[in-house]
Motif scaffolding. Structure first.
Motif, PDB file in Angstrom:
ATOM      1  N   PRO A 121       0.831  -1.217   0.000  1.00 24.28           N
ATOM      2  CA  PRO A 121       0.000   0.000   0.000  1.00 24.28           C
ATOM      3  C   PRO A 121       0.862   1.264   0.000  1.00 24.28           C
ATOM      4  O   PRO A 121       1.265   1.770   1.051  1.00 24.28           O
ATOM      5  CB  PRO A 121      -0.808  -0.140   1.284  1.00 24.28           C
ATOM      6  CG  PRO A 121       0.056  -0.957   2.189  1.00 24.28           C
ATOM      7  CD  PRO A 121       0.819  -1.904   1.305  1.00 24.28           C
ATOM      8  N   LEU A 122       1.120   1.810  -1.169  1.00 27.98           N
ATOM      9  CA  LEU A 122       2.130   2.855  -1.320  1.00 27.98           C
ATOM     10  C   LEU A 122       1.797   4.152  -0.608  1.00 27.98           C
ATOM     11  O   LEU A 122       2.695   4.872  -0.172  1.00 27.98           O
ATOM     12  CB  LEU A 122       2.358   3.141  -2.807  1.00 27.98           C
ATOM     13  CG  LEU A 122       3.063   2.059  -3.611  1.00 27.98           C
ATOM     14  CD1 LEU A 122       3.330   2.564  -5.018  1.00 27.98           C
ATOM     15  CD2 LEU A 122       4.356   1.620  -2.948  1.00 27.98           C
ATOM     16  N   ASP A 123       0.535   4.494  -0.490  1.00 27.37           N
ATOM     17  CA  ASP A 123       0.183   5.800   0.070  1.00 27.37           C
ATOM     18  C   ASP A 123      -0.094   5.743   1.577  1.00 27.37           C
ATOM     19  O   ASP A 123      -0.561   6.726   2.163  1.00 27.37           O
ATOM     20  CB  ASP A 123      -1.015   6.377  -0.683  1.00 27.37           C
ATOM     21  CG  ASP A 123      -0.664   6.682  -2.131  1.00 27.37           C
ATOM     22  OD1 ASP A 123       0.431   7.257  -2.347  1.00 27.37           O
ATOM     23  OD2 ASP A 123      -1.439   6.316  -3.028  1.00 27.37           O
ATOM     24  N   ARG A 124       0.222   4.634   2.176  1.00 33.46           N
ATOM     25  CA  ARG A 124       0.084   4.484   3.625  1.00 33.46           C
ATOM     26  C   ARG A 124       1.460   4.664   4.263  1.00 33.46           C
ATOM     27  O   ARG A 124       2.471   4.256   3.706  1.00 33.46           O
ATOM     28  CB  ARG A 124      -0.468   3.095   3.950  1.00 33.46           C
ATOM     29  CG  ARG A 124      -0.934   2.910   5.376  1.00 33.46           C
ATOM     30  CD  ARG A 124      -1.449   1.493   5.585  1.00 33.46           C
ATOM     31  NE  ARG A 124      -2.535   1.147   4.672  1.00 33.46           N
ATOM     32  CZ  ARG A 124      -3.013  -0.071   4.512  1.00 33.46           C
ATOM     33  NH1 ARG A 124      -2.475  -1.082   5.195  1.00 33.46           N
ATOM     34  NH2 ARG A 124      -4.013  -0.294   3.684  1.00 33.46           N
ATOM     35  N   LYS A 125       1.508   5.277   5.436  1.00 30.51           N
ATOM     36  CA  LYS A 125       2.785   5.442   6.140  1.00 30.51           C
ATOM     37  C   LYS A 125       3.286   4.081   6.638  1.00 30.51           C
ATOM     38  O   LYS A 125       2.492   3.203   6.993  1.00 30.51           O
ATOM     39  CB  LYS A 125       2.638   6.430   7.299  1.00 30.51           C
ATOM     40  CG  LYS A 125       2.441   7.882   6.835  1.00 30.51           C
ATOM     41  CD  LYS A 125       2.478   8.838   8.003  1.00 30.51           C
ATOM     42  CE  LYS A 125       2.261  10.274   7.555  1.00 30.51           C
ATOM     43  NZ  LYS A 125       3.353  10.754   6.674  1.00 30.51           N
ATOM     44  N   ILE A 126       4.599   3.966   6.690  1.00 31.81           N
ATOM     45  CA  ILE A 126       5.203   2.699   7.093  1.00 31.81           C
ATOM     46  C   ILE A 126       4.750   2.293   8.491  1.00 31.81           C
ATOM     47  O   ILE A 126       4.575   1.094   8.768  1.00 31.81           O
ATOM     48  CB  ILE A 126       6.743   2.795   7.034  1.00 31.81           C
ATOM     49  CG1 ILE A 126       7.208   3.111   5.615  1.00 31.81           C
ATOM     50  CG2 ILE A 126       7.391   1.510   7.527  1.00 31.81           C
ATOM     51  CD1 ILE A 126       6.823   2.097   4.570  1.00 31.81           C
ATOM     52  N   ARG A 127       4.511   3.261   9.377  1.00 33.12           N
ATOM     53  CA  ARG A 127       4.098   2.910  10.740  1.00 33.12           C
ATOM     54  C   ARG A 127       2.753   2.188  10.752  1.00 33.12           C
ATOM     55  O   ARG A 127       2.407   1.523  11.733  1.00 33.12           O
ATOM     56  CB  ARG A 127       4.042   4.159  11.617  1.00 33.12           C
ATOM     57  CG  ARG A 127       2.970   5.170  11.255  1.00 33.12           C
ATOM     58  CD  ARG A 127       2.819   6.234  12.342  1.00 33.12           C
ATOM     59  NE  ARG A 127       1.805   7.213  12.008  1.00 33.12           N
ATOM     60  CZ  ARG A 127       2.047   8.399  11.479  1.00 33.12           C
ATOM     61  NH1 ARG A 127       3.294   8.776  11.235  1.00 33.12           N
ATOM     62  NH2 ARG A 127       1.054   9.225  11.193  1.00 33.12           N
ATOM     63  N   GLU A 128       1.994   2.290   9.658  1.00 29.17           N
ATOM     64  CA  GLU A 128       0.694   1.624   9.564  1.00 29.17           C
ATOM     65  C   GLU A 128       0.788   0.291   8.821  1.00 29.17           C
ATOM     66  O   GLU A 128      -0.221  -0.400   8.670  1.00 29.17           O
ATOM     67  CB  GLU A 128      -0.298   2.544   8.837  1.00 29.17           C
ATOM     68  CG  GLU A 128      -0.524   3.878   9.550  1.00 29.17           C
ATOM     69  CD  GLU A 128      -1.332   4.853   8.705  1.00 29.17           C
ATOM     70  OE1 GLU A 128      -1.723   4.480   7.571  1.00 29.17           O
ATOM     71  OE2 GLU A 128      -1.567   5.980   9.171  1.00 29.17           O
ATOM     72  N   TYR A 129       1.975  -0.062   8.372  1.00 28.86           N
ATOM     73  CA  TYR A 129       2.162  -1.295   7.611  1.00 28.86           C
ATOM     74  C   TYR A 129       2.119  -2.520   8.532  1.00 28.86           C
ATOM     75  O   TYR A 129       2.636  -2.488   9.659  1.00 28.86           O
ATOM     76  CB  TYR A 129       3.520  -1.287   6.909  1.00 28.86           C
ATOM     77  CG  TYR A 129       3.536  -0.710   5.513  1.00 28.86           C
ATOM     78  CD1 TYR A 129       2.707   0.341   5.150  1.00 28.86           C
ATOM     79  CD2 TYR A 129       4.407  -1.209   4.552  1.00 28.86           C
ATOM     80  CE1 TYR A 129       2.741   0.883   3.880  1.00 28.86           C
ATOM     81  CE2 TYR A 129       4.460  -0.676   3.274  1.00 28.86           C
ATOM     82  CZ  TYR A 129       3.618   0.372   2.937  1.00 28.86           C
ATOM     83  OH  TYR A 129       3.669   0.891   1.672  1.00 28.86           O
ATOM     84  N   SER A 130       1.555  -3.582   8.030  1.00 29.47           N
ATOM     85  CA  SER A 130       1.709  -4.888   8.673  1.00 29.47           C
ATOM     86  C   SER A 130       3.099  -5.431   8.343  1.00 29.47           C
ATOM     87  O   SER A 130       3.798  -4.921   7.452  1.00 29.47           O
ATOM     88  CB  SER A 130       0.656  -5.857   8.149  1.00 29.47           C
ATOM     89  OG  SER A 130       0.881  -6.127   6.765  1.00 29.47           O
ATOM     90  N   THR A 131       3.497  -6.479   9.053  1.00 31.56           N
ATOM     91  CA  THR A 131       4.783  -7.121   8.770  1.00 31.56           C
ATOM     92  C   THR A 131       4.852  -7.594   7.327  1.00 31.56           C
ATOM     93  O   THR A 131       5.870  -7.436   6.641  1.00 31.56           O
ATOM     94  CB  THR A 131       5.010  -8.306   9.721  1.00 31.56           C
ATOM     95  OG1 THR A 131       4.997  -7.842  11.073  1.00 31.56           O
ATOM     96  CG2 THR A 131       6.340  -8.989   9.437  1.00 31.56           C
ATOM     97  N   GLY A 132       3.761  -8.154   6.825  1.00 31.17           N
ATOM     98  CA  GLY A 132       3.735  -8.634   5.448  1.00 31.17           C
ATOM     99  C   GLY A 132       3.893  -7.515   4.443  1.00 31.17           C
ATOM    100  O   GLY A 132       4.591  -7.671   3.427  1.00 31.17           O
ATOM    101  N   ASN A 133       3.269  -6.352   4.708  1.00 29.42           N
ATOM    102  CA  ASN A 133       3.392  -5.232   3.782  1.00 29.42           C
ATOM    103  C   ASN A 133       4.813  -4.667   3.768  1.00 29.42           C
ATOM    104  O   ASN A 133       5.318  -4.256   2.726  1.00 29.42           O
ATOM    105  CB  ASN A 133       2.388  -4.135   4.132  1.00 29.42           C
ATOM    106  CG  ASN A 133       0.996  -4.449   3.624  1.00 29.42           C
ATOM    107  OD1 ASN A 133       0.828  -5.129   2.608  1.00 29.42           O
ATOM    108  ND2 ASN A 133      -0.013  -3.972   4.327  1.00 29.42           N
ATOM    109  N   VAL A 134       5.460  -4.645   4.938  1.00 29.35           N
ATOM    110  CA  VAL A 134       6.867  -4.221   4.976  1.00 29.35           C
ATOM    111  C   VAL A 134       7.722  -5.161   4.124  1.00 29.35           C
ATOM    112  O   VAL A 134       8.589  -4.721   3.361  1.00 29.35           O
ATOM    113  CB  VAL A 134       7.381  -4.182   6.426  1.00 29.35           C
ATOM    114  CG1 VAL A 134       8.897  -3.984   6.463  1.00 29.35           C
ATOM    115  CG2 VAL A 134       6.698  -3.070   7.215  1.00 29.35           C
ATOM    116  N   GLN A 135       7.444  -6.450   4.238  1.00 32.56           N
ATOM    117  CA  GLN A 135       8.226  -7.416   3.467  1.00 32.56           C
ATOM    118  C   GLN A 135       7.981  -7.239   1.970  1.00 32.56           C
ATOM    119  O   GLN A 135       8.917  -7.314   1.163  1.00 32.56           O
ATOM    120  CB  GLN A 135       7.871  -8.841   3.907  1.00 32.56           C
ATOM    121  CG  GLN A 135       8.893  -9.888   3.515  1.00 32.56           C
ATOM    122  CD  GLN A 135      10.179  -9.781   4.332  1.00 32.56           C
ATOM    123  OE1 GLN A 135      10.237  -9.095   5.336  1.00 32.56           O
ATOM    124  NE2 GLN A 135      11.222 -10.472   3.887  1.00 32.56           N
TER     125      GLN A 135
END
Length: 299
Positions: A121-135
């Motif tokens: 999810p490109l327009d979401r801040k990293i602090r809102e990312y799940s572990t899977g989205n960070v990966q």
């Protein structure tokens, strides 16, 4: 010459030897798995290979460049993608901003293609990312500049099974394009699906470097049979038989064993008995792994 070279690498932290005299090479267009549990020395080897820390002794090289020398390291890393374990990004930035930064440094010719495939999810801040989205974001940044070599530390950590399968398909396709990949893992099923060869590291020392099929052949076959009546005392007393169990059930005997010997001898032994059922399958890779990590350190 190998694309990735690790030559008699030793890395010590005080009295702790994290990697002890490790040597292996990864050839062009090869997917090379680096197996071992947490603390075995995988991440230390990768960090030293990429010039993030200096070796205590020994040598490392990527694409023919000595990565302990800054000028050569920069040459190598320009054509290398890296996915660390637990990627860390600026939590105040969005995914798009993270990729924009990486693209400004190393390029991003495959960015759109990879975003279609992994879709963080490109327009979401990293602090809102799940572990899977960070990966997923980490996978995109590692490959988007179309590197010749990719080094990954537990690349599917945090991905759900569907995305793990998608990543494995993608990695096989990259190998077919000629990309060289080294990745550490303790997920043995994925290693079996995508790797050409593997190195197994235990307590900082390499205990095997060989192709996956050779490891499987070493572990042999799992044989399960149901035989009419009782079995003689010498039943399945063959070289290469281990983990033999025999259980009397409803007038028959259930047999289970692991076999690493010649198949002719096994067929001859089976022919001695009145078979009701027979199942022969490859031993799971987990059993191979236990050969290196079960028992004492001399195994």
């Amino acid at each position: 010459m190998a694309v990735i070279e690790v030559d008699s690498l030793t890395k010590r932290y005080g009295d702790l030897t994290a990697v002890d005299d490790a040597s292996f090479g990864v050839e062009a267009g090869e997917v090379f798995g680096f197996l071992g549990p947490n603390g075995a020395g995988k991440t230390t080897t990768i960090r030293t290979l990429l010039g993030m820390q200096s070796p205590t002794s020994g040598g490392v090289a990527v694409l023919g460049h000595d990565t302990t020398v800054e000028s050569e390291r920069l040459e190598a890393l320009a054509d290398t993608g890296f996915l660390p374990s637990n990627p860390q990004f600026d939590e105040q930035a969005t995914g798009r901003e993270i990729l924009d930064l990486h693209e400004s440094i190393k390029g991003g010719g495959r960015r759109a293609e990879l975003l279609d495939l992994f879709d963080p999810p490109l327009d979401r801040k990293i602090r809102e990312y799940s572990t899977g989205n960070v990966q997923k974001l980490g996978v995109v940044q590692a490959f988007m500049h179309d590197p010749e070599v990719v080094v990954m530390d537990e690349p599917t950590s945090g991905l759900d099974p569907l995305l793990q399968a998608r990543f494995n398909d993608f990695l096989r396709a990259e190998r077919d394009r000629g990309v060289t990949a080294l990745f550490s893992s303790h997920v043995l099923s994925e290693v079996r699906r995508v790797c050409d060869r593997v190195a197994v590291i235990r307590d900082g020392r390499l205990v095997a470097v060989e192709d996956v099929q050779s490891l499987l052949d070493r572990s042999g076959k799992v044989v399960r049979a149901r035989v009419a009546g009782d079995l003689p005392a010498d039943a399945f007393d063959l070289p290469g038989v281990s983990d033999l169990t025999m259980e009397r059930v409803d007038g028959a005997t259930r047999v289970s064993l692991t076999y690493t010997g010649g198949m002719d001898a096994l067929v001859d032994e089976l022919d001695r008995h009145s078979l009701l059922e027979l199942d022969v399958e490859e031993a799971p890779l987990e059993d191979v792994f236990l050969q290196f990590y079960g028992g004492d350190s001399s195994a």
